[in-house]
Design a protein around this motif. Structure first.
Motif, PDB file in Angstrom:
ATOM      1  N   GLU A  82       0.820  -1.213   0.000  1.00 57.38           N
ATOM      2  CA  GLU A  82       0.000   0.000   0.000  1.00 57.38           C
ATOM      3  C   GLU A  82       0.858   1.270   0.000  1.00 57.38           C
ATOM      4  O   GLU A  82       0.490   2.277  -0.592  1.00 57.38           O
ATOM      5  N   ASN A  83       2.002   1.205   0.648  1.00 65.41           N
ATOM      6  CA  ASN A  83       2.846   2.391   0.812  1.00 65.41           C
ATOM      7  C   ASN A  83       4.104   2.383  -0.050  1.00 65.41           C
ATOM      8  O   ASN A  83       4.958   3.253   0.098  1.00 65.41           O
TER       9      ASN A  83
ATOM     10  N   ASP B 126      13.606   2.039  -3.239  1.00 64.38           N
ATOM     11  CA  ASP B 126      12.549   1.037  -3.331  1.00 64.38           C
ATOM     12  C   ASP B 126      13.109  -0.354  -3.017  1.00 64.38           C
ATOM     13  O   ASP B 126      14.244  -0.668  -3.376  1.00 64.38           O
ATOM     14  N   ARG B 127      12.317  -1.180  -2.366  1.00 63.24           N
ATOM     15  CA  ARG B 127      12.757  -2.524  -1.996  1.00 63.24           C
ATOM     16  C   ARG B 127      12.872  -3.461  -3.201  1.00 63.24           C
ATOM     17  O   ARG B 127      13.517  -4.493  -3.104  1.00 63.24           O
TER      18      ARG B 127
ATOM     19  N   VAL C 260      -1.956  -1.895  10.497  1.00 68.26           N
ATOM     20  CA  VAL C 260      -0.555  -1.486  10.540  1.00 68.26           C
ATOM     21  C   VAL C 260      -0.420  -0.034  10.100  1.00 68.26           C
ATOM     22  O   VAL C 260      -0.796   0.330   8.987  1.00 68.26           O
ATOM     23  N   LEU C 261       0.114   0.788  11.005  1.00 67.56           N
ATOM     24  CA  LEU C 261       0.385   2.195  10.720  1.00 67.56           C
ATOM     25  C   LEU C 261       1.857   2.428  10.418  1.00 67.56           C
ATOM     26  O   LEU C 261       2.230   3.475   9.885  1.00 67.56           O
TER      27      LEU C 261
ATOM     28  N   ARG D 199       9.295   3.163   9.390  1.00 73.91           N
ATOM     29  CA  ARG D 199       8.484   3.555   8.238  1.00 73.91           C
ATOM     30  C   ARG D 199       7.085   3.824   8.759  1.00 73.91           C
ATOM     31  O   ARG D 199       6.521   2.995   9.462  1.00 73.91           O
ATOM     32  N   ILE D 200       6.531   4.936   8.373  1.00 74.08           N
ATOM     33  CA  ILE D 200       5.180   5.292   8.781  1.00 74.08           C
ATOM     34  C   ILE D 200       4.304   5.347   7.528  1.00 74.08           C
ATOM     35  O   ILE D 200       4.704   5.907   6.506  1.00 74.08           O
ATOM     36  N   ALA D 201       3.109   4.776   7.605  1.00 73.70           N
ATOM     37  CA  ALA D 201       2.179   4.781   6.472  1.00 73.70           C
ATOM     38  C   ALA D 201       1.870   6.210   6.041  1.00 73.70           C
ATOM     39  O   ALA D 201       1.811   7.125   6.868  1.00 73.70           O
TER      40      ALA D 201
END
Length: 167
Positions: A21-22, A32-33, A69-70, A88-90
């Motif tokens: 989503e993020n 980017d992963r 999950v935030l 990491r924050i959404a």
């Protein structure tokens, strides 16, 4: 109520959804992963949990009252009383003080649960949000570095006297 919980096997589905989503949001500020991360997520999750069980990492999710999950906040590369902080924050939760709250909470866990005496962190200079979170949480600049072609900075937080008080 927002909470931080230690990463578990049953978090896999929710964590993968959070990362998907993020993905675009995160890629705007950090590397980017890559597609392989998502394709091999289940195995990677199991490996990380095994490394956590071995004491190499302390991995956590930041969750809302309903278990959504935030964010995630991790202490990795644990050695000699120190670990590297990462979080990491959404996108939907960014800019609301959640990162600062989570970093301050993880500092308490680092001292009280994991016996750590210092934390390391790093971010790019253009990531003003993360730099502000680290400053508010008591991290001191250590040195300037390069992350590929992006200038950055390493930080350190001395926890030998306990976790710093919340501002």
């Amino acid at each position: 109520m927002t909470s931080i919980s230690r990463l578990r096997l049953d978090h896999a589905e929710a964590l993968l959804a959070f990362e998907r989503e993020n993905r675009t949001y995160f890629a705007a500020s950090i590397t980017d992963r890559g597609d392989d991360y998502f394709a091999e997520f289940a195995e990677r999750h199991r490996v990380l949990l095994a490394e956590q069980d071995a004491g190499l990492h302390h991995l956590h999710l930041i969750e809302d009252a309903g278990g959504g999950v935030l964010g995630r906040i991790n202490l990795v590369e644990v050695r000699e009383g120190s670990a590297e902080l990462g979080y990491r924050i959404a996108e939907k939760a960014a800019g609301q003080g959640l990162a600062t709250w989570a970093v301050q909470r993880i500092c308490v866990l680092a001292v009280e649960e994991y016996g750590l005496t210092s934390l390391r962190a790093e971010t790019t200079l253009d990531n003003t949000g993360s730099r502000a979170v680290l400053a508010r949480s008591g991290f001191e600049p250590l040195e300037d570095v390069m992350f590929g072609d992006r200038p950055g900075r390493r930080y350190v937080l001395d926890l030998s006297g306990g976790a710093p008080p919340a501002p």
